[in-house]
Design an enzyme around this catalytic site. Sequence first.
Site, PDB file in Angstrom:
ATOM      1  N   ARG A   1       0.833  -1.224   0.000  1.00  0.00           N
ATOM      2  CA  ARG A   1       0.000   0.000   0.000  1.00  0.00           C
ATOM      3  C   ARG A   1       0.861   1.266   0.000  1.00  0.00           C
ATOM      4  O   ARG A   1       0.515   2.266   0.620  1.00  0.00           O
ATOM      5  CB  ARG A   1      -0.932   0.026   1.226  1.00  0.00           C
ATOM      6  CG  ARG A   1      -1.962  -1.097   1.258  1.00  0.00           C
ATOM      7  CD  ARG A   1      -2.981  -0.957   0.137  1.00  0.00           C
ATOM      8  NE  ARG A   1      -4.106  -1.853   0.301  1.00  0.00           N
ATOM      9  CZ  ARG A   1      -4.155  -3.110  -0.146  1.00  0.00           C
ATOM     10  NH1 ARG A   1      -3.120  -3.626  -0.777  1.00  0.00           N
ATOM     11  NH2 ARG A   1      -5.243  -3.825   0.015  1.00  0.00           N
TER      12      ARG A   1
ATOM     13  N   GLU B   1      -4.867   4.069   5.976  1.00  0.00           N
ATOM     14  CA  GLU B   1      -4.541   3.809   4.569  1.00  0.00           C
ATOM     15  C   GLU B   1      -5.128   4.898   3.672  1.00  0.00           C
ATOM     16  O   GLU B   1      -4.552   5.303   2.670  1.00  0.00           O
ATOM     17  CB  GLU B   1      -5.104   2.438   4.162  1.00  0.00           C
ATOM     18  CG  GLU B   1      -4.663   1.986   2.778  1.00  0.00           C
ATOM     19  CD  GLU B   1      -5.749   1.260   2.012  1.00  0.00           C
ATOM     20  OE1 GLU B   1      -6.633   1.937   1.444  1.00  0.00           O
ATOM     21  OE2 GLU B   1      -5.707   0.023   1.981  1.00  0.00           O
TER      22      GLU B   1
ATOM     23  N   SER C   1     -10.739  -0.439   3.006  1.00  0.00           N
ATOM     24  CA  SER C   1      -9.998  -0.547   4.274  1.00  0.00           C
ATOM     25  C   SER C   1      -9.551   0.834   4.709  1.00  0.00           C
ATOM     26  O   SER C   1      -8.870   1.530   3.952  1.00  0.00           O
ATOM     27  CB  SER C   1      -8.747  -1.407   4.100  1.00  0.00           C
ATOM     28  OG  SER C   1      -9.086  -2.698   3.688  1.00  0.00           O
TER      29      SER C   1
HETATM   30  P1  FAD Z   1      -8.693   8.675  -5.512  1.00  0.00           P
HETATM   31  O1  FAD Z   1      -9.422   8.323  -4.269  1.00  0.00           O
HETATM   32  O2  FAD Z   1      -9.348   9.636  -6.441  1.00  0.00           O
HETATM   33  O3  FAD Z   1      -7.244   9.195  -5.147  1.00  0.00           O
HETATM   34  C1  FAD Z   1      -6.430   8.504  -4.228  1.00  0.00           C
HETATM   35  C2  FAD Z   1      -5.092   9.230  -4.084  1.00  0.00           C
HETATM   36  O4  FAD Z   1      -4.368   9.167  -5.295  1.00  0.00           O
HETATM   37  C3  FAD Z   1      -5.266  10.731  -3.791  1.00  0.00           C
HETATM   38  O5  FAD Z   1      -4.183  11.119  -2.954  1.00  0.00           O
HETATM   39  C4  FAD Z   1      -5.141  11.383  -5.157  1.00  0.00           C
HETATM   40  O6  FAD Z   1      -4.648  12.721  -5.085  1.00  0.00           O
HETATM   41  C5  FAD Z   1      -4.144  10.467  -5.853  1.00  0.00           C
HETATM   42  N1  FAD Z   1      -4.360  10.327  -7.306  1.00  0.00           N
HETATM   43  C6  FAD Z   1      -5.453   9.813  -7.910  1.00  0.00           C
HETATM   44  N2  FAD Z   1      -5.276   9.788  -9.244  1.00  0.00           N
HETATM   45  C7  FAD Z   1      -4.056  10.298  -9.481  1.00  0.00           C
HETATM   46  C8  FAD Z   1      -3.302  10.547 -10.667  1.00  0.00           C
HETATM   47  N3  FAD Z   1      -3.777  10.271 -11.871  1.00  0.00           N
HETATM   48  N4  FAD Z   1      -2.062  11.109 -10.537  1.00  0.00           N
HETATM   49  C9  FAD Z   1      -1.557  11.410  -9.317  1.00  0.00           C
HETATM   50  N5  FAD Z   1      -2.223  11.206  -8.166  1.00  0.00           N
HETATM   51  C10 FAD Z   1      -3.464  10.651  -8.249  1.00  0.00           C
HETATM   52  N6  FAD Z   1      -7.623  -0.679  -2.567  1.00  0.00           N
HETATM   53  C11 FAD Z   1      -6.817  -1.764  -2.678  1.00  0.00           C
HETATM   54  O7  FAD Z   1      -5.597  -1.624  -2.857  1.00  0.00           O
HETATM   55  N7  FAD Z   1      -7.313  -3.033  -2.596  1.00  0.00           N
HETATM   56  C12 FAD Z   1      -8.627  -3.283  -2.396  1.00  0.00           C
HETATM   57  O8  FAD Z   1      -9.038  -4.434  -2.341  1.00  0.00           O
HETATM   58  C13 FAD Z   1      -9.508  -2.172  -2.285  1.00  0.00           C
HETATM   59  N8  FAD Z   1     -10.841  -2.355  -2.064  1.00  0.00           N
HETATM   60  C14 FAD Z   1     -11.665  -1.289  -1.940  1.00  0.00           C
HETATM   61  C15 FAD Z   1     -13.037  -1.518  -1.726  1.00  0.00           C
HETATM   62  C16 FAD Z   1     -13.915  -0.457  -1.623  1.00  0.00           C
HETATM   63  C17 FAD Z   1     -15.392  -0.725  -1.413  1.00  0.00           C
HETATM   64  C18 FAD Z   1     -13.442   0.875  -1.730  1.00  0.00           C
HETATM   65  C19 FAD Z   1     -14.384   2.042  -1.659  1.00  0.00           C
HETATM   66  C20 FAD Z   1     -12.076   1.119  -1.932  1.00  0.00           C
HETATM   67  C21 FAD Z   1     -11.184   0.032  -2.025  1.00  0.00           C
HETATM   68  N9  FAD Z   1      -9.798   0.223  -2.210  1.00  0.00           N
HETATM   69  C22 FAD Z   1      -8.965  -0.867  -2.360  1.00  0.00           C
HETATM   70  C23 FAD Z   1      -9.221   1.584  -2.246  1.00  0.00           C
HETATM   71  C24 FAD Z   1      -9.318   2.262  -3.639  1.00  0.00           C
HETATM   72  O9  FAD Z   1     -10.234   1.611  -4.466  1.00  0.00           O
HETATM   73  C25 FAD Z   1      -7.962   2.284  -4.339  1.00  0.00           C
HETATM   74  O10 FAD Z   1      -7.009   2.934  -3.546  1.00  0.00           O
HETATM   75  C26 FAD Z   1      -8.035   2.985  -5.698  1.00  0.00           C
HETATM   76  O11 FAD Z   1      -6.832   2.797  -6.410  1.00  0.00           O
HETATM   77  C27 FAD Z   1      -8.316   4.479  -5.596  1.00  0.00           C
HETATM   78  O12 FAD Z   1      -8.555   4.976  -6.887  1.00  0.00           O
HETATM   79  P2  FAD Z   1      -9.266   6.373  -7.134  1.00  0.00           P
HETATM   80  O13 FAD Z   1      -9.178   6.666  -8.581  1.00  0.00           O
HETATM   81  O14 FAD Z   1     -10.631   6.353  -6.553  1.00  0.00           O
HETATM   82  O15 FAD Z   1      -8.316   7.339  -6.314  1.00  0.00           O
HETATM   83  N1  EPU Z   2     -11.140 -10.215  10.277  1.00  0.00           N
HETATM   84  C1  EPU Z   2     -11.867 -10.280  11.451  1.00  0.00           C
HETATM   85  N2  EPU Z   2     -12.897  -9.390  11.615  1.00  0.00           N
HETATM   86  C2  EPU Z   2     -13.210  -8.452  10.682  1.00  0.00           C
HETATM   87  C3  EPU Z   2     -12.449  -8.386   9.481  1.00  0.00           C
HETATM   88  C4  EPU Z   2     -11.415  -9.294   9.307  1.00  0.00           C
HETATM   89  O1  EPU Z   2     -11.607 -11.105  12.319  1.00  0.00           O
HETATM   90  O2  EPU Z   2     -14.146  -7.688  10.905  1.00  0.00           O
HETATM   91  C5  EPU Z   2     -10.075 -11.219  10.064  1.00  0.00           C
HETATM   92  C6  EPU Z   2     -10.497 -12.226   8.986  1.00  0.00           C
HETATM   93  O3  EPU Z   2     -11.216 -13.282   9.535  1.00  0.00           O
HETATM   94  C7  EPU Z   2      -9.165 -12.676   8.435  1.00  0.00           C
HETATM   95  C8  EPU Z   2      -8.305 -11.418   8.544  1.00  0.00           C
HETATM   96  O4  EPU Z   2      -8.919 -10.573   9.525  1.00  0.00           O
HETATM   97  O5  EPU Z   2      -8.599 -13.670   9.241  1.00  0.00           O
HETATM   98  C9  EPU Z   2      -8.139 -10.676   7.211  1.00  0.00           C
HETATM   99  O6  EPU Z   2      -9.418 -10.285   6.713  1.00  0.00           O
HETATM  100  P1  EPU Z   2      -9.751 -10.193   5.137  1.00  0.00           P
HETATM  101  O7  EPU Z   2      -9.361 -11.450   4.449  1.00  0.00           O
HETATM  102  O8  EPU Z   2     -11.155  -9.724   5.009  1.00  0.00           O
HETATM  103  O9  EPU Z   2      -8.767  -9.108   4.562  1.00  0.00           O
HETATM  104  P2  EPU Z   2      -8.203  -7.757   5.158  1.00  0.00           P
HETATM  105  O10 EPU Z   2      -6.807  -7.995   5.621  1.00  0.00           O
HETATM  106  O11 EPU Z   2      -9.151  -7.173   6.139  1.00  0.00           O
HETATM  107  C10 EPU Z   2      -7.072  -6.955   2.944  1.00  0.00           C
HETATM  108  C11 EPU Z   2      -6.969  -5.657   2.207  1.00  0.00           C
HETATM  109  C12 EPU Z   2      -8.199  -5.459   1.324  1.00  0.00           C
HETATM  110  C13 EPU Z   2      -8.256  -6.608   0.323  1.00  0.00           C
HETATM  111  C14 EPU Z   2      -8.336  -7.937   1.095  1.00  0.00           C
HETATM  112  C15 EPU Z   2      -8.259  -9.138   0.168  1.00  0.00           C
HETATM  113  C16 EPU Z   2      -5.609  -4.135   3.494  1.00  0.00           C
HETATM  114  C17 EPU Z   2      -5.569  -2.945   4.381  1.00  0.00           C
HETATM  115  N3  EPU Z   2      -6.819  -4.551   3.122  1.00  0.00           N
HETATM  116  O12 EPU Z   2      -8.178  -6.833   3.844  1.00  0.00           O
HETATM  117  O13 EPU Z   2      -8.039  -4.235   0.618  1.00  0.00           O
HETATM  118  O14 EPU Z   2      -9.360  -6.475  -0.546  1.00  0.00           O
HETATM  119  O15 EPU Z   2      -7.242  -8.029   2.018  1.00  0.00           O
HETATM  120  O16 EPU Z   2      -6.976  -9.278  -0.327  1.00  0.00           O
HETATM  121  O17 EPU Z   2      -4.558  -4.676   3.145  1.00  0.00           O
HETATM  122  C18 EPU Z   2      -8.486  -1.879   0.658  1.00  0.00           C
HETATM  123  O18 EPU Z   2      -7.263  -1.701   0.623  1.00  0.00           O
HETATM  124  O19 EPU Z   2      -9.300  -0.929   0.661  1.00  0.00           O
HETATM  125  C19 EPU Z   2      -9.017  -3.252   0.713  1.00  0.00           C
HETATM  126  C20 EPU Z   2     -10.317  -3.532   0.812  1.00  0.00           C
END
Ligand code: FAD
Ligand code: EPU
Length: 338
Positions: free
Chosen positions: A164, A334, A238
Amino acid sequence: MKILENQSLQSLNTFGFDVKAAYMAEITGVEDVREATAFGNEKQLEALILGGGSNVLFTKNVDGLVMLNRIKGITVEEEDATSYVVKVGAGESWHGFVEHAISQNWAGIENLALIPGNVGASPMQNIGAYGVEIVQVFEYLEAVHLPTGEVHTFKNDDCEFGYRESVFKRKLKGQYLITHVAYRLQKTPTFNTSYGAIEAELERMGIADLTLRNVADAVIAIRSSKLPDPKEIGNSGSFFKNPVVPVEVYDKVKEKWSGAPAYPAGEGQVKMAAGWLIDQAGWKGYREGDYGVHAKQALVLVNHGGATGQDVYDLSQRILDDVYSKFGVRLEREVNIL
Ligand code: FAD
Ligand code: EPU
């Protein structure tokens, strides 16, 4: 390129916070970046780049200039015996690109299906899920250096990717607008189904043969079962990173909570699950007014409708303090706080 004044950002951030931008420009190419920057310099405005708004928390109105990245296009730049290099406009939807890759049989990003946001932000925090991170398929990116207007190219090593993390979140923060990202995608998939519940989900779905479509569908099903859809409940995924701690810190937690999950994270260190820590501390499903902690995933803070960014930020501080006092583990946010 038009520069709009006093624009609502409510539909442009997935928390749905009702904040305004003093100025906003839609960026569709490099020239727009230069023009918008010149406008901002003249008025002494701070620039804020926004993609899909799915990883930001607005605590107040934006006094400066929002550059809304809407650069489009997906082109195959190179092809060899085993792979393609695909260059993508930063304003393309990430999930849209994953779907396109699957339809073309380009392998490598199927585990990253359904991550919200745009392509341009994918290198910002080296997006990752289900055992895959962007660093594994990243080839290069192009970005405009805002102080000079020059276009610079960054290769994989230049980006200093980590969990991240990237150079753009750290020492080059705010200096570059990413316009294009190129990925190397494979002709023959190497499926990665070992992480999380992918295998169990494939079995539940009655799927025996592995295809890009099937793996993506399993990931989509798992994600949909625990992560809230921002169209229904405001959130930014997250809210905290999973903390990487010395083994001794983890061992101490394990003395009391033997089932605490953790994953290897290099010599002498482990990555703990922030969701587990917050859950065990009793915050899962917490709600006060319109802000709280998601009932199915404690790592996700939510806006049920009328909360402000400051409400959610203050809640995150209470959670940070509580987790530290209970487990001796310091969480780190994050989400980008604005
Ligand atoms: P924004 O929110 O618009 O911007 C994020 C940051 O990047 C800001 O600081 C912005 O200034 C900068 N930025 C954006 N675009 C540019 C650009 N073109 N040039 C320079 N800077 C820029 N993330 C994960 O890694 N794994 C996950 O599994 C994951 N699951 C998610 C689930 C949900 C339901 C949600 C809401 C979010 C999740 N995220 C996850 C976080 C998010 O989706 C990612 O970080 C995504 O890449 C953000 O993209 P965005 O275009 O919305 O960025
Ligand atoms: N857990 C709990 N309680 C909760 C949530 C999680 O006990 O309420 C436990 C789960 O049982 C599991 C562990 O925590 O043992 C990890 O949970 P999970 O597999 O749901 O993944 P996570 O670590 O919570 C990360 C990323 C997600 C990504 C998933 C799948 C980060 C900060 N988050 O979540 O990314 O989608 O793994 O790879 O690394 C994001 O960055 O926005 C995001 C959603």
